[in-house]
Scaffold this active site. Sequence first.
Site, PDB file in Angstrom:
ATOM      1  N   ARG A   1       0.827  -1.218   0.000  1.00 32.66           N
ATOM      2  CA  ARG A   1       0.000   0.000   0.000  1.00 32.66           C
ATOM      3  C   ARG A   1       0.855   1.259   0.000  1.00 32.66           C
ATOM      4  NH1 ARG A   1      -3.242   3.082   4.026  1.00 32.66           N
ATOM      5  NH2 ARG A   1      -5.212   3.721   3.081  1.00 32.66           N
TER       6      ARG A   1
ATOM      7  N   ILE B   1      -7.324   7.787  -0.609  1.00 34.30           N
ATOM      8  CA  ILE B   1      -7.245   6.335  -0.707  1.00 34.30           C
ATOM      9  C   ILE B   1      -8.098   5.839   0.460  1.00 34.30           C
ATOM     10  CG2 ILE B   1      -5.047   6.339   0.599  1.00 34.30           C
ATOM     11  CD1 ILE B   1      -4.191   3.818  -0.886  1.00 34.30           C
ATOM     12  N   SER B   2      -9.038   4.929   0.191  1.00 34.23           N
ATOM     13  CA  SER B   2      -9.953   4.498   1.260  1.00 34.23           C
ATOM     14  C   SER B   2      -9.192   3.806   2.389  1.00 34.23           C
ATOM     15  CB  SER B   2     -10.996   3.524   0.716  1.00 34.23           C
ATOM     16  OG  SER B   2     -11.760   4.115  -0.305  1.00 34.23           O
ATOM     17  N   GLN B   3      -9.804   3.842   3.557  1.00 34.00           N
ATOM     18  CA  GLN B   3      -9.253   3.156   4.731  1.00 34.00           C
ATOM     19  C   GLN B   3      -9.171   1.649   4.436  1.00 34.00           C
ATOM     20  OE1 GLN B   3     -11.598   4.112   8.149  1.00 34.00           O
ATOM     21  NE2 GLN B   3     -10.719   2.482   9.391  1.00 34.00           N
TER      22      GLN B   3
END
Length: 204
Positions: free
Chosen positions: A28, A54-56
């Site tokens: 990530r 960027i999503s959790q």
Amino acid sequence: MRKKLAGILAVKGIQDSKVLDAIETIPRHLFLDSGFEDHAYQDKAFPIGADQTISQPYTVAFQTELLKIKPNDSILEIGTGSGYQTAVLLHLRAKVYTIERQQELFKKTKLFFGKMNYRPRKVVFGDGYKGLPKEAPFDGIIVTAGAPSVPKALLSQLKVGGRLVIPVGVEEQTMTLYTRKSEKEFEKQELGTFRFVPLLENKN
Ligand code: SAH
């Protein structure tokens, strides 16, 4: 750090071992701009430019789990963003079509996929409200921005048995799962509250 993150997500309730394996495998930190690597393995959303995030990781895992992906499933993602969610879908061996409406992010992430050897079937610059009729129907559709309402085009592009995972709401969103039971019938389930950047109309 990735192993630890996967452990945290398991404690928070993610059960699908393939989804946890994706979190353990995908780097990530490479999806964030350099200098922010320290933030990559906390369970937090993070800015990626162009006012987007960027999503959790928990949210990515939660939405992915709801899709119940089988290898070779055809999956449409609305909101390519950093490409991290796309990489998770590819790790589960889905055929992925992904749409982004912000040109800057679209270009950047498309290049990044090339460099990383991630191979979505298509990376499209366009308006996800319309879906991708040419490639429909899909086994699954995942929307990674908050939708004020459920776009009809997306429901109509599901196979019978297919699933649409979409956060619905304005200030905050209810994670909603639609399963297509037949040509005309959809089952709807609501699965908790989340916060996303908004799903916007038209491209930019
Ligand atoms: N899946 C992404 C999440 C990015 S945030 C990730 O893992 O990084 C949501 C993204 O949806 C943003 O990039 C935003 O530009 C995009 N978006 C918003 N409305 C859209 C629309 N109508 N069509 C396609 N993308 C949209």
